[in-house]
Write a protein that holds these residues in place. Structure first.
Motif, PDB file in Angstrom:
ATOM      1  N   GLY A 197       0.820  -1.216   0.000  1.00  0.00           N
ATOM      2  CA  GLY A 197       0.000   0.000   0.000  1.00  0.00           C
ATOM      3  C   GLY A 197       0.847   1.256   0.000  1.00  0.00           C
ATOM      4  N   LEU A 198       0.240   2.364  -0.412  1.00  0.00           N
ATOM      5  CA  LEU A 198       0.899   3.662  -0.429  1.00  0.00           C
ATOM      6  C   LEU A 198       0.023   4.684   0.251  1.00  0.00           C
ATOM      7  N   LYS A 199       0.641   5.614   0.955  1.00  0.00           N
ATOM      8  CA  LYS A 199      -0.106   6.745   1.467  1.00  0.00           C
ATOM      9  C   LYS A 199       0.384   7.995   0.754  1.00  0.00           C
ATOM     10  N   ILE A 200      -0.519   8.624   0.025  1.00  0.00           N
ATOM     11  CA  ILE A 200      -0.144   9.842  -0.699  1.00  0.00           C
ATOM     12  C   ILE A 200       0.038  10.963   0.310  1.00  0.00           C
ATOM     13  N   ASP A 201       1.213  11.560   0.313  1.00  0.00           N
ATOM     14  CA  ASP A 201       1.523  12.573   1.314  1.00  0.00           C
ATOM     15  C   ASP A 201       0.582  13.771   1.228  1.00  0.00           C
ATOM     16  N   ARG A 202       0.300  14.315   2.414  1.00  0.00           N
ATOM     17  CA  ARG A 202      -0.603  15.453   2.539  1.00  0.00           C
ATOM     18  C   ARG A 202      -0.191  16.642   1.665  1.00  0.00           C
ATOM     19  N   SER A 203       1.109  16.838   1.485  1.00  0.00           N
ATOM     20  CA  SER A 203       1.572  17.998   0.715  1.00  0.00           C
ATOM     21  C   SER A 203       1.026  17.965  -0.716  1.00  0.00           C
ATOM     22  N   PHE A 204       0.930  16.772  -1.301  1.00  0.00           N
ATOM     23  CA  PHE A 204       0.398  16.670  -2.670  1.00  0.00           C
ATOM     24  C   PHE A 204      -1.105  16.899  -2.688  1.00  0.00           C
ATOM     25  N   VAL A 205      -1.771  16.359  -1.672  1.00  0.00           N
ATOM     26  CA  VAL A 205      -3.228  16.517  -1.600  1.00  0.00           C
ATOM     27  C   VAL A 205      -3.588  17.994  -1.419  1.00  0.00           C
ATOM     28  N   SER A 206      -2.804  18.708  -0.587  1.00  0.00           N
ATOM     29  CA  SER A 206      -3.168  20.102  -0.353  1.00  0.00           C
ATOM     30  C   SER A 206      -2.814  20.996  -1.540  1.00  0.00           C
ATOM     31  N   GLY A 207      -1.821  20.587  -2.325  1.00  0.00           N
ATOM     32  CA  GLY A 207      -1.448  21.411  -3.473  1.00  0.00           C
ATOM     33  C   GLY A 207      -2.205  21.073  -4.752  1.00  0.00           C
ATOM     34  N   MET A 208      -2.936  19.972  -4.686  1.00  0.00           N
ATOM     35  CA  MET A 208      -3.538  19.358  -5.874  1.00  0.00           C
ATOM     36  C   MET A 208      -4.583  20.209  -6.590  1.00  0.00           C
ATOM     37  N   VAL A 209      -5.419  20.896  -5.820  1.00  0.00           N
ATOM     38  CA  VAL A 209      -6.533  21.616  -6.434  1.00  0.00           C
ATOM     39  C   VAL A 209      -6.039  22.829  -7.231  1.00  0.00           C
ATOM     40  N   ASP A 210      -5.038  23.523  -6.691  1.00  0.00           N
ATOM     41  CA  ASP A 210      -4.551  24.732  -7.364  1.00  0.00           C
ATOM     42  C   ASP A 210      -3.287  24.508  -8.185  1.00  0.00           C
ATOM     43  N   GLY A 211      -2.636  23.370  -8.006  1.00  0.00           N
ATOM     44  CA  GLY A 211      -1.358  23.183  -8.687  1.00  0.00           C
ATOM     45  C   GLY A 211      -1.375  21.991  -9.618  1.00  0.00           C
ATOM     46  N   SER A 212      -0.994  22.242 -10.875  1.00  0.00           N
ATOM     47  CA  SER A 212      -1.058  21.136 -11.823  1.00  0.00           C
ATOM     48  C   SER A 212       0.062  20.128 -11.559  1.00  0.00           C
ATOM     49  N   ALA A 213       1.197  20.580 -11.004  1.00  0.00           N
ATOM     50  CA  ALA A 213       2.297  19.643 -10.727  1.00  0.00           C
ATOM     51  C   ALA A 213       1.867  18.634  -9.667  1.00  0.00           C
ATOM     52  N   ASP A 214       1.288  19.137  -8.575  1.00  0.00           N
ATOM     53  CA  ASP A 214       0.846  18.233  -7.516  1.00  0.00           C
ATOM     54  C   ASP A 214      -0.237  17.279  -8.023  1.00  0.00           C
ATOM     55  N   ARG A 215      -1.116  17.811  -8.857  1.00  0.00           N
ATOM     56  CA  ARG A 215      -2.174  16.952  -9.398  1.00  0.00           C
ATOM     57  C   ARG A 215      -1.570  15.851 -10.272  1.00  0.00           C
ATOM     58  N   SER A 216      -0.567  16.214 -11.078  1.00  0.00           N
ATOM     59  CA  SER A 216       0.090  15.209 -11.926  1.00  0.00           C
ATOM     60  C   SER A 216       0.776  14.154 -11.083  1.00  0.00           C
ATOM     61  N   ILE A 217       1.362  14.582  -9.970  1.00  0.00           N
ATOM     62  CA  ILE A 217       2.033  13.611  -9.088  1.00  0.00           C
ATOM     63  C   ILE A 217       1.005  12.644  -8.508  1.00  0.00           C
ATOM     64  N   VAL A 218      -0.116  13.178  -8.045  1.00  0.00           N
ATOM     65  CA  VAL A 218      -1.161  12.311  -7.495  1.00  0.00           C
ATOM     66  C   VAL A 218      -1.638  11.329  -8.565  1.00  0.00           C
ATOM     67  N   ARG A 219      -1.825  11.849  -9.772  1.00  0.00           N
ATOM     68  CA  ARG A 219      -2.271  10.985 -10.869  1.00  0.00           C
ATOM     69  C   ARG A 219      -1.230   9.889 -11.146  1.00  0.00           C
ATOM     70  N   ALA A 220       0.044  10.264 -11.131  1.00  0.00           N
ATOM     71  CA  ALA A 220       1.114   9.294 -11.392  1.00  0.00           C
ATOM     72  C   ALA A 220       1.188   8.240 -10.280  1.00  0.00           C
ATOM     73  N   VAL A 221       1.038   8.679  -9.037  1.00  0.00           N
ATOM     74  CA  VAL A 221       1.066   7.734  -7.916  1.00  0.00           C
ATOM     75  C   VAL A 221      -0.075   6.723  -8.061  1.00  0.00           C
ATOM     76  N   LEU A 222      -1.257   7.226  -8.441  1.00  0.00           N
ATOM     77  CA  LEU A 222      -2.398   6.321  -8.607  1.00  0.00           C
ATOM     78  C   LEU A 222      -2.158   5.335  -9.752  1.00  0.00           C
ATOM     79  N   ALA A 223      -1.489   5.800 -10.800  1.00  0.00           N
ATOM     80  CA  ALA A 223      -1.197   4.908 -11.930  1.00  0.00           C
ATOM     81  C   ALA A 223      -0.192   3.822 -11.527  1.00  0.00           C
ATOM     82  N   ILE A 224       0.815   4.229 -10.776  1.00  0.00           N
ATOM     83  CA  ILE A 224       1.807   3.252 -10.291  1.00  0.00           C
ATOM     84  C   ILE A 224       1.118   2.217  -9.403  1.00  0.00           C
ATOM     85  N   ALA A 225       0.289   2.715  -8.502  1.00  0.00           N
ATOM     86  CA  ALA A 225      -0.413   1.823  -7.575  1.00  0.00           C
ATOM     87  C   ALA A 225      -1.291   0.842  -8.328  1.00  0.00           C
TER      88      ALA A 225
END
Ligand code: C2E
Ligand code: CA
Ligand code: CA
Ligand code: CA
Length: 278
Positions: A197-225
């Motif tokens: 399992g993976l826990k997506i760090d809070r920093s990405f979740v909080s930056g995700m709505v306004d930042g495309s980089a954080d959103r891309s990271i979250v998307r990439a983590v979900l794809a890896i998972a």
């Protein structure tokens, strides 16, 4: 002013001696905190984001210092690791959390419920400590498959850790990589260790709505998972927008202040009681 190790000049800190005495106090107080019943475990629910069901709880230790009041684990866990007090504290938290899970499962039979327990690098580094953790799990009668050990990426630096990770995994307990994405070697760990399992760090979740980089990271983590068949939990969900975006991106479970802060065992029990009429 004096120069620090990195060649930067710091203004002399008049509080430095007070602060280092404070640290000594904290260290020695911590050794006795457990026997003086100053520690407790709080539980933060982990939710299925679509159905709104609680699927697990993360156990988070708390220290109620008699004079200083509450001291956060971010502050005292590093001291506990340094002094070795983490060994006993970690064993106690594990036993406490597993026992609590057993009691919830007895009270709410048929309801799938797990427990997530943080394990620090210092606990996995020594074989006898890892064996001890396993004993704590077994003694409580919990189903090891319902136990998730949350480890940070640094836990796995040493090779001898792998052996213990494998033994713990063989018991049926699972490993989740905490704060995923915050360390440069995350991906290598996924290959070398029995992570499920993976826990997506809070920093990405909080930056995700306004930042495309954080959103891309979250998307990439979900794809890896997805491709490695790992379970994902998003941490630190604080807003409805974040929750909705995570669902949209395909993240199925999460935790955060939006749904619930970490609460006492009794408050957590109340969260499990179905609302009448719904
Ligand atoms: P962590 O494992 O990353 O735990 C998540 C932290 O984020 C917790 O802080 C939790 O209260 C906080 N949190 C949860 N949802 C939100 C949110 O929506 N917004 C914000 N801003 N924060 C949120 P906490 O309880 O202070 O714990 C801090 C760290 O201390 C933990 O980080 C973990 O690394 C460590 N820790 C806590 N309990 C234990 C323990 O029993 N053993 C060990 N080894 N470490 C522990
Ligand atoms: Ca954690
Ligand atoms: Ca975390
Ligand atoms: Ca963290």
């Amino acid at each position: 002013a004096k120069e620090n190790g990195r060649g930067l000049v710091e203004v002399f800190d008049v509080d430095a001696s007070t602060r280092s005495r404070d640290r000594l106090d904290i260290r020695s107080d911590l050794q006795r905190a457990l026997e003086r019943n100053q520690l407790s475990v709080h539980y933060q629910p982990i939710w299925a984001l679509d159905s709104g069901e609680i699927v697990s709880f993360e156990a988070l230790v708390r220290w109620h210092h008699p004079e200083r009041g509450p001291i956060g684990p971010d502050v005292f866990i590093p001291f506990a690791e340094e002094t070795g007090a983490i060994v006993e504290i970690g064993r106690w938290v594990m036993a406490q959390a597993c026992r609590q899970l057993v009691s919830w499962q007895q009270r709410f039979p048929g309801r799938p419920l797990g427990i997530n327990v943080n394990v620090s690098p210092a606990q996995l580094r020594r074989p006898e400590v890892a064996a001890d953790l396993l004993a704590a799990i077994r003694d409580t009668g919990v189903e090891p498959a319902d136990v998730w050990l949350e480890v940070t990426e640094h836990s796995y630096v040493h090779d001898d850790v792998t052996q213990w990770a494998t033994a713990l995994r063989a018991s049926g307990a699972h490993f989740a990589l905490d704060d995923f994405g915050t360390s440069y070697c995350s991906l290598a760990y996924l290959k070398r260790f029995p992570i499920e399992g993976l826990k997506i760090d809070r920093s990405f979740v909080s930056g995700m709505v306004d930042g495309s980089a954080d959103r891309s990271i979250v998307r990439a983590v979900l794809a890896i998972a997805e491709s490695l068949d790992l379970r994902v939990v998003a941490e630190g969900i604080e807003t409805e927008e974040q929750r909705e975006m995570l669902i949209e991106l395909g993240c199925r479970t999460g935790q955060g202040y939006l749904m619930s802060r970490p609460v006492t065992a009794d408050e957590a029990t109340a969260l499990l009681i179905p609302v009448q009429g719904s």
